[in-house]
Design a protein around this motif. Structure first.
Motif, short mmCIF file in Angstrom:
data_model
loop_
_atom_site.label_atom_id
_atom_site.label_comp_id
_atom_site.label_asym_id
_atom_site.label_seq_id
_atom_site.Cartn_x
_atom_site.Cartn_y
_atom_site.Cartn_z
N VAL A 183 -9.60 -0.48 7.12
CA VAL A 183 -10.35 0.79 7.33
C VAL A 183 -9.42 2.05 7.36
CG1 VAL A 183 -11.74 1.88 9.26
CG2 VAL A 183 -12.28 -0.36 8.44
N PHE A 184 -8.51 1.80 7.85
CA PHE A 184 -7.34 2.99 7.91
C PHE A 184 -6.80 3.15 6.56
CE2 PHE A 184 -3.24 4.74 9.51
CZ PHE A 184 -3.73 5.80 10.00
N ALA A 185 -6.72 2.28 5.65
CA ALA A 185 -6.34 2.54 4.36
C ALA A 185 -7.47 3.41 3.80
CB ALA A 185 -5.89 1.39 3.53
N GLN A 186 -8.48 3.14 3.97
CA GLN A 186 -9.59 3.78 3.16
C GLN A 186 -9.91 5.08 3.83
OE1 GLN A 186 -13.63 1.94 3.70
NE2 GLN A 186 -14.57 3.42 2.35
N LYS A 187 -9.68 5.55 4.98
CA LYS A 187 -9.65 6.74 5.62
C LYS A 187 -8.48 7.69 4.83
CE LYS A 187 -9.69 8.96 10.00
NZ LYS A 187 -9.76 8.95 11.61
N ILE A 188 -7.25 7.28 4.79
CA ILE A 188 -6.27 7.84 4.55
C ILE A 188 -6.58 8.34 2.84
CG2 ILE A 188 -3.95 7.79 3.61
CD1 ILE A 188 -3.27 5.88 6.07
N SER A 189 -6.89 7.37 2.04
CA SER A 189 -7.22 7.62 0.67
C SER A 189 -8.62 8.65 0.51
CB SER A 189 -7.92 6.20 -0.13
OG SER A 189 -6.72 5.51 0.06
N GLU A 190 -9.57 8.68 1.52
CA GLU A 190 -10.50 9.46 1.37
C GLU A 190 -10.11 10.85 1.88
OE1 GLU A 190 -13.77 7.77 3.79
OE2 GLU A 190 -14.38 6.52 1.95
N LYS A 191 -9.49 11.17 2.80
CA LYS A 191 -8.96 12.34 3.29
C LYS A 191 -8.13 13.02 2.28
CE LYS A 191 -11.12 12.32 7.29
NZ LYS A 191 -12.16 13.50 7.79
N LEU A 192 -7.20 12.29 1.54
CA LEU A 192 -6.20 12.87 0.97
C LEU A 192 -6.60 13.11 -0.69
CD1 LEU A 192 -4.28 12.30 3.57
CD2 LEU A 192 -2.44 12.08 2.18
N ASN A 193 -7.86 12.26 -0.65
CA ASN A 193 -8.26 12.14 -2.00
C ASN A 193 -7.19 11.49 -2.91
OD1 ASN A 193 -10.17 12.69 -4.23
ND2 ASN A 193 -9.48 14.70 -4.65
N ARG A 194 -6.58 10.63 -2.68
CA ARG A 194 -5.55 9.67 -3.46
C ARG A 194 -5.65 8.26 -2.89
NH1 ARG A 194 -1.42 12.49 -5.32
NH2 ARG A 194 -3.23 13.92 -5.63
N THR A 195 -5.78 7.59 -3.89
CA THR A 195 -5.76 6.06 -3.37
C THR A 195 -4.23 5.59 -2.76
OG1 THR A 195 -7.29 5.56 -5.16
CG2 THR A 195 -5.96 3.70 -4.19
#
Length: 252
Positions: free
Chosen positions: A146-158
């Motif tokens: 969940v945290f990895a997905q949040k980082i990817s979504e907020k920074l628009n970068r996988t």
């Protein structure tokens, strides 16, 4: 706004004199005296300079400027083309590196915490108010996925996620934007659950596995977009000056 007045204002705000850095902070290339429009961006690349020329900007304000430690003194090739474009168009270049990383509200670390809803609890280097890496806590414990997905979504970068064998839940977090991956060991020694940075090294995987800490790398550029953007917005508000943020995409 007068060029010297702008430099003095930025120096007072970011206090570059209090921290040792790898490049000069402040006005790096002198342009026209009066500044009515500023372009901000992460790095003073040719693409950003070209955009500033298109925008008819009087100054560029970046996190990554020029004249780095151990860099060649010779002005030729790419460096010549960049500097010539600035001089030909009378555009000033202002750059603030570590002072922008560590600023308590406008800095890259502070802005990343705001973006990810992390409550800052203090420096990672205990007792060092100028620590380039800091630590904090999530409002609620999170699974690593969940945290990895949040980082990817907020920074628009996988983001790259290296999980330890325990794959433990995450509550405490430490981070250093950009190329701060080497702070992971210090975070692990303090029992912190996860460490975030922009880049990863080969050894980072082994440290994460062997010291039981999650590691997330979300891109040097992506993790450092937000400090200079916030600084530009602050300038626009406080000094009533036209500021345009330009995000030159960079996958690294």
């Amino acid at each position: 706004m007068n060029r010297n007045e702008l430099e003095q204002y930025l120096d007072k705000l970011l206090t570059p004199a209090i921290i040792k850095d790898y490049a000069p902070n402040g006005l790096q290339i002198q342009g026209k005296e009066e500044i009515t429009k500023i372009v901000t961006g992460v790095t003073a690349s040719q693409a950003l300079i070209n955009k500033a020329i298109d925008e008819k900007a009087d100054a560029i304000l970046v996190h990554h400027g020029y004249f780095w430690k151990n860099e060649s003194y010779v002005i030729r090739g790419m460096k010549h083309k960049r500097i010539k474009a600035l001089l030909d168009n009378d555009i000033s270049l202002f750059a603030y590196h570590l002072p922008l990383d560590i600023h308590p509200t406008l800095g890259n670390n502070a802005q990343l915490a705001k973006l990810l809803n992390i409550d800052i609890t203090g420096p990672l280097e205990l007792g060092n108010k100028l620590s380039v890496a800091i630590q904090g806590e999530l409002t609620e414990e999170s699974s690593s996925d969940v945290f990895a997905q949040k980082i990817s979504e907020k920074l628009n970068r996988t983001c790259l996620h290296i999980a330890p064998p325990s794959n433990k839940p995450i509550k405490t977090v430490a981070w250093c934007t950009g190329g701060g991956q080497d702070y992971i060991e210090l975070a692990a020694e303090q029992g912190i659950d996860a460490f975030i940075s922009g880049e990863a090294s080969e050894k980072t995987t082994h440290i994460a596995h062997e010291m039981d800490i999650h590691f997330f790398a979300a891109g040097h550029h992506a993790t450092e977009r937000y400090g200079v953007k916030a600084l530009g917005e602050y300038l626009a508000k406080e000094k009533n000056i036209d500021v345009v943020f330009v995000d030159i995409d960079n996958p690294v």
